[in-house]
Structures are given as C-alpha cells and as structure tokens.
Design a protein around this motif. Sequence first.
Motif, PDB file in Angstrom:
ATOM      1  N   UNK A   1       0.852  -1.192   0.000  1.00 37.67           N
ATOM      2  CA  UNK A   1       0.000   0.000   0.000  1.00 37.67           C
ATOM      3  C   UNK A   1       0.894   1.252   0.000  1.00 37.67           C
TER       4      UNK A   1
ATOM      5  N   UNK B   1       0.390   4.063   0.886  1.00 42.65           N
ATOM      6  CA  UNK B   1       0.186   4.927   2.061  1.00 42.65           C
ATOM      7  C   UNK B   1       1.307   4.733   3.091  1.00 42.65           C
ATOM      8  N   UNK B   2       1.887   3.517   3.185  1.00 43.04           N
ATOM      9  CA  UNK B   2       2.961   3.285   4.162  1.00 43.04           C
ATOM     10  C   UNK B   2       4.177   4.160   3.839  1.00 43.04           C
TER      11      UNK B   2
ATOM     12  N   UNK C   1       3.340   7.791   4.466  1.00 40.34           N
ATOM     13  CA  UNK C   1       3.370   8.089   5.902  1.00 40.34           C
ATOM     14  C   UNK C   1       4.812   8.242   6.380  1.00 40.34           C
TER      15      UNK C   1
ATOM     16  N   UNK D   1       6.153  11.618   5.451  1.00 43.31           N
ATOM     17  CA  UNK D   1       5.673  12.730   6.292  1.00 43.31           C
ATOM     18  C   UNK D   1       6.334  12.689   7.677  1.00 43.31           C
ATOM     19  N   UNK D   2       6.889  11.522   8.032  1.00 46.68           N
ATOM     20  CA  UNK D   2       7.589  11.424   9.318  1.00 46.68           C
ATOM     21  C   UNK D   2       9.074  11.776   9.174  1.00 46.68           C
TER      22      UNK D   2
ATOM     23  N   UNK E   1      -2.799  16.356   0.403  1.00 43.78           N
ATOM     24  CA  UNK E   1      -1.566  15.879  -0.234  1.00 43.78           C
ATOM     25  C   UNK E   1      -0.706  17.031  -0.741  1.00 43.78           C
TER      26      UNK E   1
ATOM     27  N   UNK F   1       0.840  18.770   2.386  1.00 42.82           N
ATOM     28  CA  UNK F   1       1.907  17.975   3.007  1.00 42.82           C
ATOM     29  C   UNK F   1       3.142  17.861   2.110  1.00 42.82           C
TER      30      UNK F   1
ATOM     31  N   UNK G   1       0.548  13.839   9.500  1.00 41.83           N
ATOM     32  CA  UNK G   1      -0.504  13.370   8.607  1.00 41.83           C
ATOM     33  C   UNK G   1      -1.055  12.045   9.138  1.00 41.83           C
TER      34      UNK G   1
ATOM     35  N   UNK H   1      -3.500   9.180   7.965  1.00 40.80           N
ATOM     36  CA  UNK H   1      -4.165   8.731   6.747  1.00 40.80           C
ATOM     37  C   UNK H   1      -5.498   8.039   7.075  1.00 40.80           C
TER      38      UNK H   1
ATOM     39  N   UNK I   1      -6.687   5.140   6.314  1.00 40.88           N
ATOM     40  CA  UNK I   1      -6.600   3.766   6.856  1.00 40.88           C
ATOM     41  C   UNK I   1      -5.498   3.678   7.919  1.00 40.88           C
TER      42      UNK I   1
ATOM     43  N   UNK J   1      -2.456   3.796   7.993  1.00 35.93           N
ATOM     44  CA  UNK J   1      -1.134   3.487   7.419  1.00 35.93           C
ATOM     45  C   UNK J   1      -0.077   3.204   8.492  1.00 35.93           C
ATOM     46  N   UNK J   2      -0.481   2.476   9.530  1.00 38.06           N
ATOM     47  CA  UNK J   2       0.512   2.050  10.530  1.00 38.06           C
ATOM     48  C   UNK J   2       1.403   0.997   9.864  1.00 38.06           C
TER      49      UNK J   2
ATOM     50  N   UNK K   1       1.630   8.789  16.530  1.00 33.51           N
ATOM     51  CA  UNK K   1       2.775   8.761  15.616  1.00 33.51           C
ATOM     52  C   UNK K   1       2.910  10.079  14.863  1.00 33.51           C
ATOM     53  N   UNK K   2       1.760  10.683  14.504  1.00 33.09           N
ATOM     54  CA  UNK K   2       1.813  11.937  13.750  1.00 33.09           C
ATOM     55  C   UNK K   2       2.210  13.108  14.644  1.00 33.09           C
TER      56      UNK K   2
END
Lengths: 221, 223
Positions: free
Chosen positions: A113, A115-116, A119, A122-123, B42, B45, B80, B82, B84, B86-87, B152-153
Amino acid sequence: MWGPVLLSLKIASIATIFSFFFGVLLAYILNRKCVPGKNIWETLITLPMILPPSVTGYFLLMLLGKRGVIGSVLIDLFGFKIIFTWYAAVIAACIVSLPLMYQNAKAAFLNIDPAYEKAAKTLGSSEFRIFCTITFPLAWPGIISGIVLAFCRAIGEFGATLMVAGNIPGKTQTMPTAIYYAVETGNTSEANMLVMMMTIFSFVLIFTLNKWLEKRNYLGK
Amino acid sequence: MSVSFTLKKQLDQFLLDVSCSFPDGVLVIQGESGSGKSTILNCISGLLTPDNGIVAVNNRVVYNSNQSINIPVQNRNIGYVFQNYALFPNMTVEKNILYGLKNQSEYKMKEKREEMLQYMEYILDTFRIGHLRKKYPYQISGGEKQRTALARAIVTKPDLLLLDEPFSALDLKTKKIVYQEFLDLKQQMQMPIILISHDPKESDLFADHRLYLEQGRAVEPFV
C-alpha cells in the motif's frame, strides 16, 4: 558424479546472488521511479523467460564469444577468455533466472500500500530509509519466492549453459548437462541418480517455501 | 499560529481551485467523494505538487510556485493521519511511534537516546497505548489504531496536523469514545489541524472553521 552437483550448486548460488541484487534493484527502480522506456526495459528483462534457451544461448554466444562484443574486449584487455568457462555458465544462469526474480520482486513491491511509504515520508524519512525499513521488509515474502524460484531455475539451466559453457567434465559440466551426457552414453544409473537428486532437491525447496509462506503472517510480522 | 493555502491543480475531472486561511484551531473540509479533499491535504503535506499556488504554515512558506519554493515533504514538519491509518504492519506500536522520532535531528546523537525513549513513554501514556507497545497493528482494534496513528503523527511536534477521515473506519460505539478523546486532545494541542470529514456531526463537534468543497471549489463561505 559429485563434481557436476557441486559445480551446479556453486553456479546457481552465485547466479542467484546476482539475480537477487539486479532483480530487486530493477523492480524497485522501474516500478517506483519515472523511467523512460520502462516497457522496453521490462520486456528485455522478461524475454529470457519466454525465449527458447537456445536463443538466449545464441545471444550470449554473440556477446561472450571470442569475437563477441564483451568477449573480445575481455581477451584484448585481460587476455581472459570467458566462453566455455564456469563464469559463462554463471552469466547464462543469471540471465535466465533474472526474469523470475524480477517478476516476483515487482509483484511484491506493487502489493505494498503506497500509504505506508507516504506516511514514512511525512515522518521525515529519506527514500533510502523508507526502502530499508518499510518497502523491503514488506516485500520480503515475494522476494524470498523470487530467490527460491530463481535458484531452482538457475540450477536446472541447460540450453543456454550448453551453448556458452559447453559440457566439459570437471570444468563446466553441470547436473543438467551431466544428465544429458549420461543418457547419451547409456549410463542410466548415473542419469537416474542425478535426475532423482535434482527432482528431490527442487521439490524440497518449493515445498519448504510454500510451507513458510503459509505460516508467515502476511501482515508483515 | 496560522495556515494559509492557495492551490490550483488540474485533476482528471475538474480543476481544483481553492484558497483558504485560518489563524488557529480546526478547519474541517467537507465535500462529496472525489471533490478534491484529499488532494488538498496531499498538496499541503508535499506528497503532491500543485500546478501553482502558495502554502504557508506559521508564516513559513513551504510551497510557492512563483518563487520556485517547494520544500520536500520530509522537511515540512506536517503531521498526517491517513484514512486507513497506514501504521507500518512490520513494526510494533512502539516502533511505529519511534519511527518519526529517529528522523529528528535532535535525537540522532547517541547520548539523546534516553531522552527520546522518555519522550516516547510520555506519548504512549498520553494516548493510553502503553499496554499495546509490543503489539503489531493487526493485533489491535480500530480505536487503538486510530490513537496510535495520532500519536505517531504528533510525536514529531508538527507545525500542522492533517487528518484524512480518521473516524470513518470506526464503529459508532468507538466513535463516541474517540470523539471525546479528540476534543480533549484538541484542547491540549497548540497546533492548527485540518480535518477531512463526511460527517456533518463531526464538523459540528470539532470545526472552528469550515470549508465545503464541490468539484474542486469552495461553495460555502469560509466561516
């Protein structure tokens, strides 16, 4: 009989290491970056999977032969003749196993995905750290499949190997070429033994892979 | 504290053309699916680049097409969450939280490791996820995932927090609990938040400012 077995293992192991590095790298670059002519590159990488091994062998002969593009340069610069050596067998095994490694790694990367990775960006993570900590570990089951299949393909390589490395006992004779030679010379017992070994070995590898994938948690643990 | 953005981006069906500025608090963006809400997040960010526009967070310009300013997403310091969550599925809750901290320059020195772990403990306590530290995302509930994603964010102390429908995957019972937690958090946190939501109830609960999008344009006056 053990000479071809050991040589096959050596050739397949080295070829798989190269296939792994190039397969993963190419799959990542071609599927995560904007690369001009992506389709052409993908087709070229996959071609050895569908071409008859003799055709792949012929192309390699054109490249690695005494008068070949690479072969002649190696002779001129280092006085090294690569054709009909086990190095040529490694190259042949690498070329034919690369498509399997590439396709598995590609499928594994596309399965993640996006999104991982977003993410992680963004970190504050760099592309390299994202690849090492997120992308590669999540793609690992697919990459392992690629490694096992590439190794099985490399160890079973016959046509292209015969054309560029020949069948020199004690020098370039691998298990598949030894089986061919044993059948040709009527040495059925040796052929039976080698065929049995190859079949059991490949069966155990694929069976173990399937078991591992079944047990493994696909959520990445 | 303030956030302002002017964004233009040609999407498949329409042109996203939106401008907004708010001093502090929570801006809730509402609109139909595919109206360009997530594209706005998006672009802010840095995950997407607008065709042109300006994005400024706390008077720091992170994107300006006229001046060719486009700070990479990694350096924008924008949190951010997300849709879902996104972990990272290959990491425990604790490692998910630590992930962003390890990128912070202040914690890159070895002697700062202890300090970093203490801060992580504080965050785990604040979000009540300390007991989940060794669990993987697939082992925790939706509400716990949501809290972990928020933690986390926030752990990197962002200048702006973006939330893309963070409550949509939760059941009604969990939503009620999480809403209250988020309201408490909103009071504690001193950072502007942009929240995307489909639910008018969420908008009523959290919004200090509202933006309603239709086909990429704001159709309701900015409140």
